[in-house]
Design a protein around this motif. Structure first.
Motif, mmCIF file in Angstrom:
data_model
loop_
_atom_site.group_PDB
_atom_site.id
_atom_site.type_symbol
_atom_site.label_atom_id
_atom_site.label_comp_id
_atom_site.label_asym_id
_atom_site.label_seq_id
_atom_site.Cartn_x
_atom_site.Cartn_y
_atom_site.Cartn_z
ATOM 1 N N GLY A 1 0.889 -1.172 0.012
ATOM 2 C CA GLY A 1 0.067 0.001 0.000
ATOM 3 C C GLY A 1 0.716 1.086 -0.134
ATOM 4 O O GLY A 1 0.414 2.182 -0.712
ATOM 5 N N LEU A 2 1.762 1.333 0.796
ATOM 6 C CA LEU A 2 2.878 2.407 0.895
ATOM 7 C C LEU A 2 3.455 2.601 -0.497
ATOM 8 O O LEU A 2 3.640 3.568 -1.003
ATOM 9 C CB LEU A 2 3.824 2.337 1.969
ATOM 10 N N ALA A 3 3.809 1.617 -1.187
ATOM 11 C CA ALA A 3 4.399 1.659 -2.437
ATOM 12 C C ALA A 3 3.495 2.055 -3.516
ATOM 13 O O ALA A 3 3.879 3.212 -4.259
ATOM 14 C CB ALA A 3 5.108 0.189 -2.888
ATOM 15 N N VAL A 4 2.103 1.742 -3.478
ATOM 16 C CA VAL A 4 1.205 2.252 -4.236
ATOM 17 C C VAL A 4 1.192 3.986 -4.144
ATOM 18 O O VAL A 4 1.351 4.649 -4.951
ATOM 19 C CB VAL A 4 -0.129 1.684 -4.041
ATOM 20 N N LEU A 5 1.310 4.575 -2.836
ATOM 21 C CA LEU A 5 1.229 5.791 -2.632
ATOM 22 C C LEU A 5 2.186 6.540 -2.980
ATOM 23 O O LEU A 5 2.107 7.651 -3.765
ATOM 24 C CB LEU A 5 0.694 5.866 -1.181
ATOM 25 N N PHE A 6 3.383 5.903 -3.095
ATOM 26 C CA PHE A 6 4.525 6.559 -3.395
ATOM 27 C C PHE A 6 4.523 6.665 -4.954
ATOM 28 O O PHE A 6 4.881 7.706 -5.500
ATOM 29 C CB PHE A 6 5.806 5.926 -3.089
ATOM 30 N N VAL A 7 4.126 5.649 -5.684
ATOM 31 C CA VAL A 7 3.773 5.777 -7.237
ATOM 32 C C VAL A 7 2.899 6.766 -7.549
ATOM 33 O O VAL A 7 2.994 7.636 -8.554
ATOM 34 C CB VAL A 7 3.352 4.443 -7.538
ATOM 35 N N VAL A 8 1.614 6.941 -6.894
ATOM 36 C CA VAL A 8 0.758 8.071 -6.831
ATOM 37 C C VAL A 8 1.242 9.248 -6.843
ATOM 38 O O VAL A 8 1.045 10.144 -7.748
ATOM 39 C CB VAL A 8 -0.382 7.653 -5.894
ATOM 40 N N VAL A 9 2.193 9.651 -5.924
ATOM 41 C CA VAL A 9 2.759 10.934 -5.330
ATOM 42 C C VAL A 9 3.708 11.087 -6.603
ATOM 43 O O VAL A 9 3.534 12.352 -7.398
ATOM 44 C CB VAL A 9 3.461 11.002 -4.383
ATOM 45 N N ALA B 1 -6.144 8.646 -2.688
ATOM 46 C CA ALA B 1 -5.628 7.258 -2.656
ATOM 47 C C ALA B 1 -5.131 6.520 -1.455
ATOM 48 O O ALA B 1 -5.348 5.359 -1.648
ATOM 49 C CB ALA B 1 -4.277 7.492 -3.540
ATOM 50 N N ALA B 2 -4.933 7.346 -0.573
ATOM 51 C CA ALA B 2 -4.629 6.712 0.668
ATOM 52 C C ALA B 2 -5.691 6.091 1.202
ATOM 53 O O ALA B 2 -5.947 4.921 1.935
ATOM 54 C CB ALA B 2 -4.167 7.723 1.702
ATOM 55 N N LEU B 3 -7.028 6.695 1.047
ATOM 56 C CA LEU B 3 -8.212 6.233 1.523
ATOM 57 C C LEU B 3 -8.629 4.917 0.760
ATOM 58 O O LEU B 3 -9.208 3.989 1.516
ATOM 59 C CB LEU B 3 -9.479 7.282 1.437
ATOM 60 N N ILE B 4 -8.358 4.934 -0.395
ATOM 61 C CA ILE B 4 -8.755 3.687 -1.269
ATOM 62 C C ILE B 4 -7.590 2.489 -0.726
ATOM 63 O O ILE B 4 -8.172 1.263 -0.737
ATOM 64 C CB ILE B 4 -8.437 3.908 -2.673
ATOM 65 N N VAL B 5 -6.476 2.910 -0.502
ATOM 66 C CA VAL B 5 -5.622 1.796 -0.190
ATOM 67 C C VAL B 5 -5.935 1.207 1.381
ATOM 68 O O VAL B 5 -5.991 -0.054 1.599
ATOM 69 C CB VAL B 5 -4.281 2.279 -0.063
ATOM 70 N N ILE B 6 -6.430 2.119 2.191
ATOM 71 C CA ILE B 6 -6.674 1.567 3.522
ATOM 72 C C ILE B 6 -8.099 0.955 3.558
ATOM 73 O O ILE B 6 -8.134 -0.176 4.007
ATOM 74 C CB ILE B 6 -6.811 2.970 4.388
ATOM 75 N N ALA B 7 -8.978 1.247 2.872
ATOM 76 C CA ALA B 7 -10.211 0.440 2.536
ATOM 77 C C ALA B 7 -9.787 -0.765 1.977
ATOM 78 O O ALA B 7 -10.369 -1.873 2.547
ATOM 79 C CB ALA B 7 -11.335 1.362 1.631
#
Length: 327
Positions: free
Chosen positions: A10-18, A302-308
């Motif tokens: 999830g953190l990797a996905v957020l980094f890619v989003v940023v 994006a963080a909300l989607i990853v957390i959900a």
């Protein structure tokens, strides 16, 4: 360990989003420093504005500074004028003279109100209609439900919203035409102002639930356990209950996706009904090229989607024992 791996992914996905957000918006032709430069805007003043706003560094360095500010906070400005942005700092809007974090905190209750009501309504209606269509497979009722679901899923949200406003607000006058009332100020007014947005989203998203539940339940009712239950004399309602229980996992997964997306803001629906939520904040920032708001709200959504999705993955074994790790 599996939960830790999911969190890392999830953190990797957020980094890619940023990274993608910075690459798209900060490498584009728009320059947010122009709005701060004033007129006439000399090259010297433009460079000073970029330095003051933190846009003078390479985009990748700006990205790393942005990520660091989430955990430690950061400051903007130079010389005797410094603007402090406390952690978690998601940027600072120089156009609105406010940190992006505080703007999100102000708008988030509106998006939560819209999201939760819509999720409850679309889940109940979608699952109920899907189960009814599966039980009445091949009948006129089944064709009516499936045809209506296809039409509803294809309808643009702004058309549905405007149609509801035309009928219930402007023609019959039984519902407000927009705006938002806080729950703490007037619970009844809060619900009244949100009924039409809830219905709009429930029509669009509930159609997806109905089609999913119908097809999956037809499959479940044709499995061996359903035929054995009928042979043992169990009633159809009880067999339907078993089938719906087996659909809990896919429905929850779809709900998790919807929760994350809706909490991040429903841009068109909020625009139609004049709701000051996250979606309206994002679309307003896009129109004014307020890049800090665009980046901050995109990351937050994006963080909300990853957390959900992480929560859905963790709850999956509780709903379906076949997913539990062997002992």
């Amino acid at each position: 360990m599996s939960g830790l791996l999911r969190a890392i992914r999830g953190l990797a996905v957020l980094f890619v989003v940023v990274a993608l957000t910075y690459a798209i918006f900060y490498l584009g032709p728009a320059d947010p420093a122009l709005a701060m430069c004033g007129k006439p805007c000399s090259p010297e003043n433009l460079e000073a504005a970029r330095e003051f706003m933190g846009f003078s560094d390479p985009w990748w360095q700006q990205m790393l500074t942005f990520i660091g500010g989430i955990f430690t906070g950061r400051s903007f400005g130079s010389a005797g004028v410094v603007i402090e942005c406390a952690a978690p700092c998601l940027g600072y809007s120089f156009q609105m003279h406010q940190s992006v974090t505080s703007l999100i905190i102000e708008r988030f209750p509106v998006s939560v109100s819209v999201a939760l009501g819509a999720i409850v309504l679309q889940t109940i209606v979608g699952v109920g209609l899907g189960a009814l269509a599966a039980r009445k497979q091949g009948t006129v009722l089944d064709r009516a439900i499936t045809g209506g679901a296809v039409f509803a899923a294809s309808a643009p949200s702004y058309v549905v919203g405007l149609l509801l406003l035309l009928v219930f607000a402007f023609t019959w006058g039984i519902m407000p035409s927009g705006d938002y009332v806080a729950f703490t100020d007037d619970p009844i007014g809060w619900a009244t102002h949100l009924v039409l947005p809830w219905i709009t989203l429930a029509i669009l998203n509930g159609a997806v639930y109905a089609r999913l539940v119908r097809s999956s339940m037809i499959e479940q009712l044709g499995l061996d356990y359903a035929r054995t239950s009928r042979a043992a004399g169990l009633g159809e309602r009880r067999i339907d209950g078993y089938a719906l229980r087996n659909l809990a996992l896919p429905v929850m997964t779809l709900t998790a996706l919807d929760v994350g997306a809706l909490l991040g803001g429903t841009v068109i629906t909020e625009r139609v009904f004049g709701l000051p939520g996250m979606g309206l904040l994002l679309i307003s920032a896009t129109g004014t090229v307020d890049l800090p708001i665009i980046v901050g709200t995109t990351l937050f959504s994006a963080a909300l989607i990853v957390i959900a999705n992480l929560v859905a993955d963790l709850l999956g074994p509780l709903l379906d024992r076949r997913l539990a790790a062997p002992r």
